[in-house]
Design a protein around this motif. Structure first.
Motif, PDB file in Angstrom:
ATOM      1  N   TRP A  39       0.805  -1.215   0.000  1.00  0.00           N
ATOM      2  CA  TRP A  39       0.000   0.000   0.000  1.00  0.00           C
ATOM      3  C   TRP A  39       0.838   1.265   0.000  1.00  0.00           C
ATOM      4  O   TRP A  39       0.295   2.366  -0.087  1.00  0.00           O
ATOM      5  CB  TRP A  39      -0.940  -0.008   1.201  1.00  0.00           C
ATOM      6  N   GLY A  40       2.159   1.158   0.128  1.00  0.00           N
ATOM      7  CA  GLY A  40       3.021   2.318  -0.036  1.00  0.00           C
ATOM      8  C   GLY A  40       3.613   2.899   1.220  1.00  0.00           C
ATOM      9  O   GLY A  40       4.336   3.887   1.155  1.00  0.00           O
ATOM     10  N   GLY A  41       3.325   2.308   2.382  1.00  0.00           N
ATOM     11  CA  GLY A  41       3.846   2.850   3.632  1.00  0.00           C
ATOM     12  C   GLY A  41       5.158   2.214   4.049  1.00  0.00           C
ATOM     13  O   GLY A  41       5.767   1.437   3.311  1.00  0.00           O
ATOM     14  N   PRO A  42       5.620   2.513   5.266  1.00  0.00           N
ATOM     15  CA  PRO A  42       6.915   2.001   5.729  1.00  0.00           C
ATOM     16  C   PRO A  42       6.883   0.498   5.989  1.00  0.00           C
ATOM     17  O   PRO A  42       5.836  -0.097   6.238  1.00  0.00           O
ATOM     18  CB  PRO A  42       7.166   2.779   7.022  1.00  0.00           C
ATOM     19  N   VAL A  43       8.062  -0.101   5.926  1.00  0.00           N
ATOM     20  CA  VAL A  43       8.309  -1.490   6.274  1.00  0.00           C
ATOM     21  C   VAL A  43       9.557  -1.493   7.152  1.00  0.00           C
ATOM     22  O   VAL A  43      10.488  -0.715   6.918  1.00  0.00           O
ATOM     23  CB  VAL A  43       8.523  -2.356   5.011  1.00  0.00           C
ATOM     24  N   LEU A  44       9.588  -2.362   8.162  1.00  0.00           N
ATOM     25  CA  LEU A  44      10.769  -2.436   9.031  1.00  0.00           C
ATOM     26  C   LEU A  44      11.812  -3.316   8.364  1.00  0.00           C
ATOM     27  O   LEU A  44      11.869  -4.527   8.582  1.00  0.00           O
ATOM     28  CB  LEU A  44      10.387  -2.986  10.402  1.00  0.00           C
ATOM     29  N   GLU A  45      12.637  -2.698   7.558  1.00  0.00           N
ATOM     30  CA  GLU A  45      13.635  -3.428   6.783  1.00  0.00           C
ATOM     31  C   GLU A  45      14.672  -4.092   7.691  1.00  0.00           C
ATOM     32  O   GLU A  45      14.969  -5.280   7.573  1.00  0.00           O
ATOM     33  CB  GLU A  45      14.310  -2.467   5.809  1.00  0.00           C
ATOM     34  N   THR A  46      15.234  -3.324   8.592  1.00  0.00           N
ATOM     35  CA  THR A  46      16.155  -3.809   9.619  1.00  0.00           C
ATOM     36  C   THR A  46      15.732  -3.157  10.927  1.00  0.00           C
ATOM     37  O   THR A  46      15.679  -1.926  11.011  1.00  0.00           O
ATOM     38  CB  THR A  46      17.601  -3.428   9.285  1.00  0.00           C
ATOM     39  N   PHE A  47      15.412  -3.966  11.944  1.00  0.00           N
ATOM     40  CA  PHE A  47      14.834  -3.355  13.142  1.00  0.00           C
ATOM     41  C   PHE A  47      15.298  -4.082  14.398  1.00  0.00           C
ATOM     42  O   PHE A  47      15.818  -5.202  14.353  1.00  0.00           O
ATOM     43  CB  PHE A  47      13.308  -3.341  13.063  1.00  0.00           C
ATOM     44  N   THR A  48      15.086  -3.416  15.532  1.00  0.00           N
ATOM     45  CA  THR A  48      15.440  -3.953  16.842  1.00  0.00           C
ATOM     46  C   THR A  48      14.182  -4.076  17.687  1.00  0.00           C
ATOM     47  O   THR A  48      13.346  -3.159  17.716  1.00  0.00           O
ATOM     48  CB  THR A  48      16.455  -3.049  17.550  1.00  0.00           C
ATOM     49  N   ILE A  49      14.057  -5.208  18.371  1.00  0.00           N
ATOM     50  CA  ILE A  49      12.933  -5.441  19.279  1.00  0.00           C
ATOM     51  C   ILE A  49      13.372  -5.075  20.695  1.00  0.00           C
ATOM     52  O   ILE A  49      14.398  -5.558  21.191  1.00  0.00           O
ATOM     53  CB  ILE A  49      12.477  -6.907  19.232  1.00  0.00           C
ATOM     54  N   SER A  59      12.767   0.690  15.168  1.00  0.00           N
ATOM     55  CA  SER A  59      12.573   0.132  16.506  1.00  0.00           C
ATOM     56  C   SER A  59      11.142  -0.362  16.661  1.00  0.00           C
ATOM     57  O   SER A  59      10.192   0.268  16.178  1.00  0.00           O
ATOM     58  CB  SER A  59      12.854   1.181  17.589  1.00  0.00           C
ATOM     59  N   LEU A  60      10.993  -1.481  17.367  1.00  0.00           N
ATOM     60  CA  LEU A  60       9.681  -2.008  17.720  1.00  0.00           C
ATOM     61  C   LEU A  60       9.659  -2.210  19.229  1.00  0.00           C
ATOM     62  O   LEU A  60      10.377  -3.063  19.762  1.00  0.00           O
ATOM     63  CB  LEU A  60       9.408  -3.327  17.002  1.00  0.00           C
ATOM     64  N   LEU A  61       8.856  -1.419  19.920  1.00  0.00           N
ATOM     65  CA  LEU A  61       8.730  -1.516  21.367  1.00  0.00           C
ATOM     66  C   LEU A  61       7.586  -2.482  21.691  1.00  0.00           C
ATOM     67  O   LEU A  61       6.453  -2.283  21.219  1.00  0.00           O
ATOM     68  CB  LEU A  61       8.436  -0.141  21.976  1.00  0.00           C
ATOM     69  N   LYS A  64       6.716   5.595  14.833  1.00  0.00           N
ATOM     70  CA  LYS A  64       6.657   5.240  16.253  1.00  0.00           C
ATOM     71  C   LYS A  64       5.808   3.981  16.396  1.00  0.00           C
ATOM     72  O   LYS A  64       4.571   4.051  16.395  1.00  0.00           O
ATOM     73  CB  LYS A  64       6.067   6.380  17.082  1.00  0.00           C
ATOM     74  N   TYR A  65       6.473   2.835  16.555  1.00  0.00           N
ATOM     75  CA  TYR A  65       5.789   1.557  16.463  1.00  0.00           C
ATOM     76  C   TYR A  65       5.853   0.799  17.781  1.00  0.00           C
ATOM     77  O   TYR A  65       6.894   0.791  18.456  1.00  0.00           O
ATOM     78  CB  TYR A  65       6.428   0.698  15.370  1.00  0.00           C
ATOM     79  N   TYR A  66       4.749   0.136  18.117  1.00  0.00           N
ATOM     80  CA  TYR A  66       4.725  -0.655  19.338  1.00  0.00           C
ATOM     81  C   TYR A  66       3.785  -1.849  19.168  1.00  0.00           C
ATOM     82  O   TYR A  66       2.964  -1.903  18.241  1.00  0.00           O
ATOM     83  CB  TYR A  66       4.291   0.190  20.534  1.00  0.00           C
ATOM     84  N   ALA A  67       3.906  -2.804  20.085  1.00  0.00           N
ATOM     85  CA  ALA A  67       3.017  -3.960  20.137  1.00  0.00           C
ATOM     86  C   ALA A  67       2.783  -4.309  21.585  1.00  0.00           C
ATOM     87  O   ALA A  67       3.588  -3.956  22.470  1.00  0.00           O
ATOM     88  CB  ALA A  67       3.622  -5.148  19.390  1.00  0.00           C
ATOM     89  N   VAL A  68       1.675  -5.000  21.841  1.00  0.00           N
ATOM     90  CA  VAL A  68       1.372  -5.455  23.194  1.00  0.00           C
ATOM     91  C   VAL A  68       0.893  -6.891  23.113  1.00  0.00           C
ATOM     92  O   VAL A  68      -0.028  -7.209  22.347  1.00  0.00           O
ATOM     93  CB  VAL A  68       0.339  -4.540  23.887  1.00  0.00           C
ATOM     94  N   VAL A  69       1.547  -7.773  23.885  1.00  0.00           N
ATOM     95  CA  VAL A  69       1.262  -9.213  23.839  1.00  0.00           C
ATOM     96  C   VAL A  69       1.174  -9.720  25.276  1.00  0.00           C
ATOM     97  O   VAL A  69       2.198  -9.970  25.917  1.00  0.00           O
ATOM     98  CB  VAL A  69       2.358  -9.979  23.070  1.00  0.00           C
ATOM     99  N   PRO A  70      -0.038  -9.895  25.828  1.00  0.00           N
ATOM    100  CA  PRO A  70      -0.163 -10.399  27.198  1.00  0.00           C
ATOM    101  C   PRO A  70       0.316 -11.844  27.331  1.00  0.00           C
ATOM    102  O   PRO A  70       0.259 -12.629  26.373  1.00  0.00           O
ATOM    103  CB  PRO A  70      -1.673 -10.296  27.477  1.00  0.00           C
ATOM    104  N   ALA A  71       0.745 -12.200  28.515  1.00  0.00           N
ATOM    105  CA  ALA A  71       1.235 -13.559  28.761  1.00  0.00           C
ATOM    106  C   ALA A  71       0.152 -14.599  28.547  1.00  0.00           C
ATOM    107  O   ALA A  71       0.445 -15.743  28.178  1.00  0.00           O
ATOM    108  CB  ALA A  71       1.780 -13.655  30.192  1.00  0.00           C
ATOM    109  N   ASP A  72      -1.117 -14.214  28.773  1.00  0.00           N
ATOM    110  CA  ASP A  72      -2.216 -15.167  28.665  1.00  0.00           C
ATOM    111  C   ASP A  72      -2.854 -15.173  27.283  1.00  0.00           C
ATOM    112  O   ASP A  72      -3.953 -15.707  27.105  1.00  0.00           O
ATOM    113  CB  ASP A  72      -3.288 -14.843  29.713  1.00  0.00           C
ATOM    114  N   THR A  73      -2.175 -14.598  26.316  1.00  0.00           N
ATOM    115  CA  THR A  73      -2.730 -14.605  24.969  1.00  0.00           C
ATOM    116  C   THR A  73      -2.703 -16.021  24.415  1.00  0.00           C
ATOM    117  O   THR A  73      -1.962 -16.884  24.888  1.00  0.00           O
ATOM    118  CB  THR A  73      -1.937 -13.641  24.064  1.00  0.00           C
ATOM    119  N   GLY A  74      -3.499 -16.278  23.385  1.00  0.00           N
ATOM    120  CA  GLY A  74      -3.543 -17.639  22.850  1.00  0.00           C
ATOM    121  C   GLY A  74      -3.486 -17.634  21.340  1.00  0.00           C
ATOM    122  O   GLY A  74      -3.697 -16.606  20.703  1.00  0.00           O
TER     123      GLY A  74
END
Length: 750
Positions: A255-265, A355-357, A383-393
């Motif tokens: 779609w033309g937007g950014p991609v994380l070509e090389t990134f750090t978690i 960066s991916l927080l 400015k990118y982030y994610a949230v993944v709870p421990a109890d996710t399935g």
């Protein structure tokens, strides 16, 4: 000899062949089928008809037209969309597409009209004396069709249960359905002709989520025996040949937007995590980033995510925060507050484009609006982030990989110009708003075990496995496939300086082997001879339609016909004959994203349009110049929506271009388009477009074929693959090459 290599070189080229393939229109196959029909008419003169007959031609029945039995001339009247074949009852012609939709067809003008939709898919569609039949291949299409229960075509027409006809010799098993309630079958006088045609064709051989989904707001009568599509469709049934199979999966589009070509978690463990739990999750993330970076990849393969421009990932040590926090349901604002608070304390870094927080809430935490879900998002296009709870399935590891993959390929959540790789718009069952799926959403909860790294990852959409045309009328985007291995091939094959006939022969050979065009270019010698360079890559059953050496009027007519049917320009090139005629090569692939174009305009006209479109969020996708005999330089250009930055130069000498390249490379710009052309004084001029990037690239400029090929062969074993290839002709018919290589292969237009 000139070269520019801003990094160390390590690679080489592979097979020295050149070809072109397509799912939609193999001329050789089309003419062969027409020839078979003509031969049968000669063998049975009593059945000859002097009038034109209607045929459904092409490898996968993608052209309607009429055939003059006296001259053998085929005249196209339409481009059906994704058809599995056609059949007739009495004087009425019907067609079925690979999605399971049935159409009535007007042979006079090639127009079809949908009369119903089936819940199953059609792999082959045709007719016999008994009526119209369709074959479904459930295990290949991803459909669970076992009981023959199929939706009605309309209020009174439908499909009966399976006929019980044995489809022995086909594996996996097919299911044969009989169309019911259309028209009473009429006796056919041509059983012998049908059998002979099938035998002739046989002798030739047919070829045949966790939470990341986005949502936003009058027929002509003709001799029944002469319907070529019926014969070839049923021959396909007997042979087990099948056109591109409709699937429940959709392909990804850029779609033309950014991609994380090389990134750090950057992981943050929020709440009461035990040390053992953190160690286990960090170990998984370490293996996951190793996978993304291609460590221990099988020989000749790369991670499936690399085709979308994601090259590598790294992991930093995990941080902990608020170990005594009471488990609760977190809103998105709560997640942002956690991020901002820990950025203030230094446990999280500032956002960055690479960066991916990731916030990992401990057991007991849930996310507002869903049960057991996770997600990724952004505060801006950098400015990118994610949230993944421990109890996710289903498991923390699989959901972590899910969100990392999709954050890398589609990190920004703003307007659609900022989107990365998603499916085209489609409507889930019962939905009134369109949805767009990301890389893993389409593949459910299926998993891949990476024995080389000792982890499991979710299946993801793999465009190299095949992209088939959608159905715009039914709001279906291009079809796709899911990877079951986690890796894709980095093989490629090429041809250089081939005549059209040799190129087509190679194309036809490679097509049946699953190779699809990546690059195609023609150049013209002083004698008027047109020669072809081409690069193919594995493409599964990807659909493809091409024009070769056609006038602008013909190209534009085909473009205007194909665009509303779900095809988009993938390759476009013009070349000039010695008499000044401008001819076009074009390759279309399935797509449904918007595009704008200009053809044969001056630089001033192109630049004016560029400046207007850029401010409206359009970015150059294809750019090519050609020179008329009087010395005028004209431009072709195709734009698509996007918000990436761009740098360009136009008409530069080599030295000026190289100086610009050397300035931009250390600033994080990489070549996106390179276009060379020879002006009237015999010198070479360059157009170039750069986009943001951090990947390695190596290039050569103005090299002879021998030098270019030697360099290719040196680079290939080290994993370098062609990204850009240009050939141009200097005075004296000296053919020179420019080439740009990248590590691995990526899907255009990245």
């Amino acid at each position: 000899m000139k070269s520019k290599t801003p990094i160390s070189l390590l690679s080489r080229d592979r097979m020295q062949t050149t070809e072109s393939a397509r799912t939609g229109r193999s001329l050789a196959n089309r003419f062969l089928r027409l020839a078979l029909l003509g031969a049968c008419a000669i063998l049975f003169p009593s059945l000859q008809a002097k009038a034109d007959i209607f045929v459904d031609a092409g490898v996968n029945f993608e052209q309607y037209g009429t055939l003059d039995l006296n001259t053998g001339v085929f005249t196209r009247t339409g481009f059906p969309v994704g058809m599995a074949g056609s059949g007739e009852i009495g004087a009425n012609l019907y067609a079925g597409d690979v999605s399971g939709d049935t159409y009535s067809v007007n042979p006079a003008n090639g127009r079809d009209a949908i009369i119903g939709t089936s819940s199953s898919t059609f792999d082959t569609f045709g007719s016999t004396n008994a009526g119209v039949d369709a074959v479904s291949h459930p295990s290949l299409c991803g459909e669970d069709v076992t009981d023959g229960a199929i939706d009605t075509l309309n209020t009174s027409r439908g499909l009966a249960t399976p006929t019980g006809v044995s489809m022995s010799g086909l594996s996996p098993s097919h299911i044969l359905y009989r169309m019911a309630g259309l028209i009473t079958p009429q006796p056919e006088p041509s059983g012998v002709l049908f059998l002979i045609t099938v035998a002739a064709v046989m002798s030739y051989g047919l070829r045949g989520r966790y939470s990341s989904r986005r949502t936003r707001g009058g027929e002509m009568r003709r001799p029944r025996w002469a319907t070529l599509s019926i014969l070839t469709a049923l021959a396909g049934i007997l042979l087990g040949a099948r056109p591109a199979c409709a699937q429940k999966y959709y392909a990804l589009e850029y779609w033309g937007g950014p991609v994380l070509e090389t990134f750090t978690i950057y992981p943050l463990y929020y709440g009461a995590w035990s040390e053992a739990e953190i160690d286990a999750q960090q170990a998984y993330l370490t293996s996951l980033t190793a996978y993304i970076s291609g460590q221990n990849a099988p020989a000749g393969q790369q991670p499936m995510i690399r085709q979308y421009g994601v090259n590598s990932a790294t992991l930093v040590a995990g941080q902990t925060a608020s170990p005594s926090a009471t488990p609760r349901t977190l809103s998105n604002q709560d997640v942002l507050n956690i991020i901002h608070d820990n950025q203030a304390t230094g446990k999280f870094p500032a956002y960055g484009p690479n960066s991916l927080l990731v916030v990992f809430p401990a057991h007991g935490f849930t996310l507002k609006g869903c049960n057991g879900c996770s997600y990724h998002s952004s505060e801006s296009t950098s400015k990118y982030y994610a949230v993944v709870p421990a109890d996710t399935g289903p498991t923390l590891a699989l959901v972590t990989a899910h969100e990392v993959f999709e954050a890398a390929t589609d990190p920004a959540q703003g307007d659609k110009a900022s989107w990365g790789w998603l499916t085209g718009n489609y409507y889930p069952a019962g939905a009134v708003q369109p949805a767009n799926d990301e890389m893993v959403d389409e593949c459910g909860n299926n998993t891949i075990t990476l024995s080389n790294l000792g982890i499991q990852i979710p299946e993801g959409t793999d465009n190299t496995g095949g992209v088939t045309v959608g159905n715009p009328g039914m709001k279906q985007p291009p079809g796709g496939t899911c990877s079951t291995t986690g890796y894709t091939s980095i093989n490629e094959t090429q041809v250089y300086g081939y005549t059209y006939s040799d190129y087509r022969a190679k194309y036809n050979t490679l097509w049946s082997q699953g190779w699809r065009l990546y690059s195609l270019q023609s150049y013209v010698l002083s004698t008027g001879a047109v020669l072809y360079n081409a690069v193919w890559r594995p493409g599964g059953n990807t659909s493809e339609i091409q024009d070769y050496g056609v006038s602008y009027a013909r190209f534009r007519s085909d473009y205007d016909t194909l665009y509303p049917q779900g095809w988009r320009v993938y390759i476009l090139q013009s070349y000039v004959m010695p008499n000044g005629d401008v001819l076009y090569n074009a390759v279309w692939r399935p797509g449904d994203l918007a595009e704008r174009q200009l053809y044969g305009v001056t630089y001033a006209q192109f630049r004016s349009e560029y400046d207007t479109l850029y401010s409206e969020g359009w970015r150059v996708n294809i750019l090519q110049s050609y020179v008329l005999p009087n010395g005028d330089v004209l431009y072709n250009a195709v734009w698509r929506l996007g918000d990436n930055g761009e740098r360009q130069v136009y008409g530069y000498t080599y030295s000026d271009f190289l100086a610009k390249y050397n300035t931009l490379f250390p600033e994080g710009w990489r070549l996106y388009i390179l276009d060379a052309y020879v002006i009237s004084d015999g010198t070479v001029r360059y157009n170039a477009v750069w986009r943001p990037g951090t990947h390695a690239e190596t290039q050569v400029y103005d090299w002879t074929y021998t030098d270019f090929l030697n360099h290719y062969n040196m680079l290939f074993p080290e994993g370098w693959r062609l990204y850009i290839l240009n050939a141009y002709v200097l005075p004296g018919d000296n053919v020179r090459y420019d080439a740009v290589w990248r590590l691995g292969t990526i899907d255009r237009p990245l």
